[in-house]
Motif scaffolding. Structure first.
Motif, PDB file in Angstrom:
ATOM      1  N   VAL A  17       0.860  -1.179   0.000  1.00 37.00           N
ATOM      2  CA  VAL A  17       0.000   0.000   0.000  1.00 37.00           C
ATOM      3  C   VAL A  17       0.900   1.234   0.000  1.00 37.00           C
ATOM      4  O   VAL A  17       1.723   1.398   0.897  1.00 37.00           O
ATOM      5  N   ARG A  18       0.744   2.063  -1.023  1.00 37.89           N
ATOM      6  CA  ARG A  18       1.468   3.332  -1.103  1.00 37.89           C
ATOM      7  C   ARG A  18       0.476   4.431  -0.760  1.00 37.89           C
ATOM      8  O   ARG A  18      -0.501   4.641  -1.470  1.00 37.89           O
ATOM      9  N   VAL A  19       0.719   5.113   0.336  1.00 32.84           N
ATOM     10  CA  VAL A  19      -0.223   6.093   0.850  1.00 32.84           C
ATOM     11  C   VAL A  19       0.017   7.429   0.163  1.00 32.84           C
ATOM     12  O   VAL A  19       1.136   7.912   0.092  1.00 32.84           O
ATOM     13  N   LEU A  20      -1.075   8.010  -0.322  1.00 32.24           N
ATOM     14  CA  LEU A  20      -1.001   9.265  -1.056  1.00 32.24           C
ATOM     15  C   LEU A  20      -1.776  10.354  -0.315  1.00 32.24           C
ATOM     16  O   LEU A  20      -2.493  11.133  -0.910  1.00 32.24           O
ATOM     17  N   GLY A  21      -1.629  10.422   1.000  1.00 30.02           N
ATOM     18  CA  GLY A  21      -2.313  11.413   1.833  1.00 30.02           C
ATOM     19  C   GLY A  21      -3.714  10.971   2.160  1.00 30.02           C
ATOM     20  O   GLY A  21      -4.616  11.190   1.375  1.00 30.02           O
ATOM     21  N   SER A  38      -9.590  -0.389   3.070  1.00 30.84           N
ATOM     22  CA  SER A  38     -10.765   0.476   2.942  1.00 30.84           C
ATOM     23  C   SER A  38     -10.302   1.916   3.092  1.00 30.84           C
ATOM     24  O   SER A  38      -9.551   2.230   4.009  1.00 30.84           O
ATOM     25  N   LEU A  39     -10.775   2.794   2.205  1.00 26.76           N
ATOM     26  CA  LEU A  39     -10.314   4.179   2.207  1.00 26.76           C
ATOM     27  C   LEU A  39     -11.411   5.129   2.659  1.00 26.76           C
ATOM     28  O   LEU A  39     -12.500   5.148   2.092  1.00 26.76           O
ATOM     29  N   LEU A  40     -11.107   5.914   3.695  1.00 31.94           N
ATOM     30  CA  LEU A  40     -12.044   6.909   4.204  1.00 31.94           C
ATOM     31  C   LEU A  40     -11.811   8.268   3.540  1.00 31.94           C
ATOM     32  O   LEU A  40     -12.743   8.911   3.080  1.00 31.94           O
ATOM     33  N   GLU A  41     -10.546   8.703   3.489  1.00 36.91           N
ATOM     34  CA  GLU A  41     -10.207  10.004   2.898  1.00 36.91           C
ATOM     35  C   GLU A  41      -8.925   9.879   2.093  1.00 36.91           C
ATOM     36  O   GLU A  41      -8.061   9.061   2.417  1.00 36.91           O
ATOM     37  N   GLY A  42      -8.767  10.723   1.082  1.00 40.21           N
ATOM     38  CA  GLY A  42      -7.524  10.795   0.327  1.00 40.21           C
ATOM     39  C   GLY A  42      -7.440   9.778  -0.780  1.00 40.21           C
ATOM     40  O   GLY A  42      -8.424   9.512  -1.478  1.00 40.21           O
ATOM     41  N   LYS A  43      -6.256   9.152  -0.901  1.00 42.87           N
ATOM     42  CA  LYS A  43      -6.029   8.215  -1.994  1.00 42.87           C
ATOM     43  C   LYS A  43      -4.884   7.279  -1.613  1.00 42.87           C
ATOM     44  O   LYS A  43      -3.924   7.700  -0.971  1.00 42.87           O
ATOM     45  N   VAL A  44      -4.999   6.005  -1.975  1.00 43.49           N
ATOM     46  CA  VAL A  44      -3.903   5.048  -1.823  1.00 43.49           C
ATOM     47  C   VAL A  44      -3.746   4.272  -3.125  1.00 43.49           C
ATOM     48  O   VAL A  44      -4.694   4.135  -3.892  1.00 43.49           O
ATOM     49  N   ALA A  45      -2.530   3.785  -3.340  1.00 41.04           N
ATOM     50  CA  ALA A  45      -2.239   2.935  -4.492  1.00 41.04           C
ATOM     51  C   ALA A  45      -1.901   1.547  -3.961  1.00 41.04           C
ATOM     52  O   ALA A  45      -1.107   1.413  -3.031  1.00 41.04           O
ATOM     53  N   LEU A  46      -2.510   0.514  -4.530  1.00 40.74           N
ATOM     54  CA  LEU A  46      -2.308  -0.864  -4.071  1.00 40.74           C
ATOM     55  C   LEU A  46      -1.574  -1.678  -5.119  1.00 40.74           C
ATOM     56  O   LEU A  46      -1.932  -1.654  -6.293  1.00 40.74           O
ATOM     57  N   GLY A  47      -0.581  -2.415  -4.663  1.00 40.32           N
ATOM     58  CA  GLY A  47       0.135  -3.336  -5.536  1.00 40.32           C
ATOM     59  C   GLY A  47      -0.039  -4.751  -5.039  1.00 40.32           C
ATOM     60  O   GLY A  47       0.213  -5.038  -3.875  1.00 40.32           O
ATOM     61  N   ASN A  48      -0.481  -5.627  -5.909  1.00 37.93           N
ATOM     62  CA  ASN A  48      -0.680  -7.038  -5.575  1.00 37.93           C
ATOM     63  C   ASN A  48       0.679  -7.719  -5.560  1.00 37.93           C
ATOM     64  O   ASN A  48       1.366  -7.764  -6.574  1.00 37.93           O
ATOM     65  N   MET A  56      -3.582  -0.576  -8.347  1.00 35.90           N
ATOM     66  CA  MET A  56      -4.971  -0.132  -8.257  1.00 35.90           C
ATOM     67  C   MET A  56      -5.041   1.094  -7.356  1.00 35.90           C
ATOM     68  O   MET A  56      -4.495   1.087  -6.264  1.00 35.90           O
ATOM     69  N   ILE A  57      -5.707   2.138  -7.823  1.00 37.37           N
ATOM     70  CA  ILE A  57      -5.893   3.357  -7.043  1.00 37.37           C
ATOM     71  C   ILE A  57      -7.232   3.284  -6.328  1.00 37.37           C
ATOM     72  O   ILE A  57      -8.246   2.940  -6.936  1.00 37.37           O
TER      73      ILE A  57
END
Length: 161
Positions: A17-21, A38-48, A56-57
């Motif tokens: 998981v790469r956290v983007l704020g 699960s994302l509440l606010e902001g954006k994360v990038a997921l790598g399998n 996946m964003i």
């Protein structure tokens, strides 16, 4: 604390998981069949990390579930506030596989639960409970009221059949 020069990464054997704020919830215990972000606010990038798949964003109120056996990620819309309930003592199951429900109950109530009937492993459940207000017996009774699960409680373990 936000630092764009030093990005925040969470890595398990299953997911990167790469956290983007953001504010997010990440569940990936080693013995769980699924990893969930699960994302509440902001954006994360997921790598399998189990199978080659495009990153996946995730946007607010989206959730990705990684099936560890199949190695594939699935994104869906959800009310993320529900999945963050564990931080305030809430247990929320949203079409969760019974084996995952059992693992959460074992961790939450320090009990051991076994399956006497393997077909139960395919069942999924919805429910919302409070650890502070409801004990393991009340949750087991709720599972029993579905008509799909029965239980027997011994001194050291609970058996589902």
């Amino acid at each position: 604390e936000r630092n764009e020069k030093l990005p925040f990464h969470v890595q398990t054997p299953s997911l990167s998981v790469r956290v983007l704020g953001t504010k997010f919830n990440f569940r990936d215990y080693p013995n769980d069949e699924e990893a969930v972000v699960s994302l509440l606010e902001g954006k994360v990038a997921l790598g399998n990390r189990l199978r080659a798949e495009a990153e996946m964003i995730l946007l607010p109120d989206e959730q990705v579930t990684l099936d560890k056996a199949e190695g594939c990620m699935k994104k869906e819309s959800t009310k993320v506030k529900n999945s963050l309930g564990w931080t305030s003592g809430r247990l929320f199951f949203d079409e969760m596989p019974l084996p995952e429900v059992v693992k959460i109950l074992e961790r939450s109530y320090d009990v051991h639960i076994i399956f006497a009937t393997d077909s139960l492993r395919n069942l999924r459940f919805y429910g919302s409970f409070s650890r502070d207000e409801q004990g393991i017996n009340e949750i087991l009774q709720a599972l029993g009221k579905t008509g799909k699960v029965r239980y027997k409680q011994g001194s050291k373990e609970i058996t589902l059949y």
